[in-house]
Each structure stands twice: as C-alpha cells, then as structure tokens.
Write an enzyme that holds these catalytic residues in place. Structure first.
Site, PDB file in Angstrom:
ATOM      1  N   GLY A  41       0.779  -1.232   0.000  1.00  9.29           N
ATOM      2  CA  GLY A  41       0.000   0.000   0.000  1.00  9.29           C
ATOM      3  C   GLY A  41       0.811   1.283   0.000  1.00  9.29           C
ATOM      4  N   HIS A 431      13.050  10.209  32.804  1.00 10.59           N
ATOM      5  CA  HIS A 431      13.774  11.460  32.528  1.00 10.59           C
ATOM      6  C   HIS A 431      15.119  11.139  31.878  1.00 10.59           C
ATOM      7  CE1 HIS A 431      15.375  15.495  33.206  1.00 10.59           C
ATOM      8  NE2 HIS A 431      16.491  14.912  33.657  1.00 10.59           N
TER       9      HIS A 431
END
Length: 443
Positions: A41, A431
């Site tokens: 596709g 973090h």
C-alpha cells in the site's frame, strides 16, 4: 471464471490486514494490485515510511543519494514481506493486474501481458487509495520537470532549486525535507493564510522557523504558467499585482490527493460516488452495493494509514463480531506533520474552541523549557493544551516540538479515556523525555 469468497482491490493497509485475517480463518482471498511497487500500500511504498525515512536521514545530514538508497532498501524489504504475508497463505492469492468492475461482484483484470482475466467475489473490498491532484496551471502537467508526492521520493539526484506548489501539510513536509538536504526551496500558495487550521501563534512559530531554515514562501499568489527550458523550468506567478518568475530544476505539485476511482468501472455497478470521486459508504463502510465495502483513502475523509487500519477493525466487527465498531465513534484522531520539529494535534485547537464558543482553560509551555529538547539540540516549538475548566478533561492539544508525534498519542489516550488533565500532570515519567513536559505544561 474464478470465484473467491473475498476479493480485495488494492494492497493498502486495511485491505492487506483484512486479507491476512480472512486467510487465517481459512477463507479464500484474492488481492488484486496493478503495481508490483505497491505491495503493502501507499504508506509503505510512497507515503509515510519512505518520506519519514528521508526526513530522518536529512536531519542526520546524510547525503541525498545515500538516503535514497536507504529508503529503497527499507521499502523493498517491507514490500517483499507484505507480498508473502498474503501469497504464502494456503487460501491467499495476489494477482498482478488492473481491475475494472463489470458488475457489482464481477471484475475484469487486465494482466501485465495484456490478457484479461475475469473473477467473481462473494464479498468485495475496494482499497485503491488516492492519487495526487495536479492543478490546472498552464504547462504544469506537460512539464518534464513536474513531480508529485510519489515521484518526489524517487529522485536519484537532489534538485538544486525546487519549487513547491502548495503550502499545506504535504508541501511543508517536502519543503522541510528537501531543504535539509541542501535544496533551495521556494513554496508558492494561493492562500494568504499559512496553515490556517492551526492557531495563529503556532502557525507564526512554524513559519518563522521554516524561513529561518532557508525556505522561501510566497503566499497569496496566483501561478500563471510553467514553461520548460533545456535545463530548468520557469514558473511565472503574480504577487501583489506584479508578475514574477522563479527558475527550478523540479516543480513539485503538493496540492492534495483525491480518491483513486476513475478507472474502476464503477459506472457498471450500483456503487455510488461523490462529485470528487469518493466512494459513498455508511457508518459501517458498506457501499450502496450489497456485500461491497470501501477501505481507506478511496472513500474520502482523513487520509491516514491508521484510519485505514481502523476501517479494517470496523469491517472485522461486522464479519466476525457484533458490529460494535463504526465510523461515527472515531472522534479522537491525532495527526502529525513531519516538519522539523514535527507538529502534532489532537482534539480542539484554541481557534476552534473560540469559534464554537466552548469555554476552556489553556496551558502553554515553550519547548525551550523541556530538558529533553535541549538534549536533542532543538528547543524550538510550543506545547498548548486546552482543558474544560468544569470537568478538568482535556479538550485538545497542539504540540510543535521534537518527538511531538509520540507525546500526542499519550494525550489522545487520556481524551479517549475521559481522564482529567491532572492525571497527566501528576504522573511520574522517565527522565529526560519529552513526555515529562506534561508535568510542567499542565501546572
């Protein structure tokens, strides 16, 4: 005539996923695809995967020719994988050829050698995607320098000077990408408003950043003609009443895409289409012909591969479920524009909330305040999140910043789950990450 339980016309995301599921259940499936370069596709071959590969490698300062080689290797691997995903199944078949309806459930397929094969399907799923729109500008369609969104990614040589017609999302992605490789990019657009769907402050930031990166914009212009010369094209446009000319090695028409239905022979069926050629479907993606569905871009609307995948889920719930999924339930749909840094949105913008007189509280944080943005050495951009002041639920978010395409999915999930914004605000994030910005922006 060969008969199948299921025929899928086109090898797009929703169709191929459906084909895999149906073959796994032992049903016969024929997938018809006219181009061997389109197994899998649009997204895999000429859309999101190759464009994002080129964008990423442009950001890495890879040479254009090397990036093209990387892109071709990547999509070649994915294309082969997708082909065998269907063809290797005992009840699956891939047929190379161009399909045309002669009746609601009968198709004639013109094979590569010119011969014609007729096939019949109990169920038919139309999954032919969309094609680029070329605007009616004198000399443009005939120009040997013309590119569309497909051919732009097949260039072996980087154009020194590129003119892009259209300052929409597709045009901006290509402008940002080619600029990163060193092309001199000029963008022409008839509208005076720059990405008008977005909030004005966000649009202004993006415009200034793209100009700062070296991209030249001419908005509110009319493009008069394109004239070919031996080594370049000459694009004539009118700006503020003055005729101007820009020379280009390539001219990219980035003026949208339309449903790919013109050669399907739908006039031979009871399948209805809109004035723009989109196949008319109901809330369950059923066409006006019994046991014929449309999947993905061919039915109009949002042109995202993840919409095509959700179309698959809707159809699957009809075939094997309790019809629990439908198009009208699809209200929380994020999107991303892969400029540098990327722009992402879900739900309402501030502009939309104001237009609809919806009360909101806004949280805003410049990306420069996010440690991860500093680590990535691109602190441009902004976070904007709209919240209902009464329910504390999130109404929408716009993020123009590094890795926005990842963070926006987290916000979309919170909206879908009806979570209060405080849930995102108070969550403990790893973090340094861009998602931890939600601790700060939602204070």
């Amino acid at each position: 005539m060969n008969k199948y339980e299921n025929i899928i016309v086109g090898f797009g995301k929703g169709g191929k996923t459906l084909a895999k599921t149906l073959t796994a259940k032992g049903q016969s499936v024929l997938v018809i695809e006219k181009s061997k370069r389109m197994y899998g596709g649009t997204c895999i071959n000429i859309g999101c995967i190759p464009s994002k590969s080129l964008i990423l490698n442009g950001e890495k300062k890879m040479s254009f020719s090397t990036a093209i080689e990387h892109k071709e290797k990547l999509i070649g691997m994915l294309r082969n994988k997708n082909y065998h995903m269907i063809s290797d199944e005992a009840t699956g078949e891939v047929l190379d050829g161009t399909a045309k309806f002669v009746a609601d459930h009968i198709l004639e397929v013109t094979l590569p050698d010119g011969s014609i094969k007729q096939v019949e399907g109990e169920r038919i799923f139309i999954n032919t995607g969309a094609v680029p729109v070329i605007p009616p500008i004198v000399g443009l369609r005939e120009s040997t320098y013309l590119l569309d969104s497909t051919s732009a990614m097949d260039q072996e040589k980087l154009p020194d000077n590129l003119v892009i017609i259209g300052a929409g999302y597709i045009g901006l992605e290509f402008a940002s990408m080619f600029n990163s490789y060193g092309s001199k990019v000029t963008v022409l657009d008839a509208s005076t408003d720059f990405i008008s769907r977005e909030d004005d402050d966000v649009s202004e930031l993006i415009y200034n950043d793209l100009v700062e990166a070296g991209i030249e914009f001419h908005l509110g212009v009319s493009i008069d003609k394109v004239k070919d010369h031996a080594d370049f094209a000459e694009v004539t446009y009118t700006e503020n009443g003055e005729k101007k000319i820009v020379k280009a090695n390539k001219v990219l028409a980035a003026t949208g895409r339309k449903p790919n239905t013109s050669e399907l022979g739908l006039e031979n069926t009871s399948i209805q289409v809109t004035d723009r050629g989109a196949i008319v479907v109901d809330d369950f993606l059923r066409t006006t012909a019994d046991d014929v569905w449309a999947i993905g871009d061919v039915k109009g609307g949002l042109q995202f591969t993840y919409i095509s995948l959700d179309d698959y889920r809707i159809i699957l719930s009809q075939l094997f479920g309790e019809e629990e999924r439908k198009v009208s339930d699809r209200v929380v749909v994020p999107y991303s524009v892969f400029i540098t840094p990327p722009l992402s949105n879900v739900g309402l913008t501030e502009k939309e909330a104001q237009k609809r007189n919806i009360d909101y509280k806004i949280f805003k944080l410049m990306a420069a305040g996010v440690p991860k943005a500093q680590v990535l050495e691109d602190a441009r951009g902004v976070f904007k999140i709209l919240v209902d002041p009464k329910t504390e639920q999130i109404l929408g978010a716009t993020i123009y910043a590094e890795e926005s395409h990842e963070v926006i999915n987290l916000i979309a999930l919170a909206i879908k789950a009806n979570l209060p914004y405080t849930m995102l605000r108070d969550t403990i994030y790893t973090h340094p990450t861009m998602s931890e910005s939600l601790n700060d922006v939602l204070k």
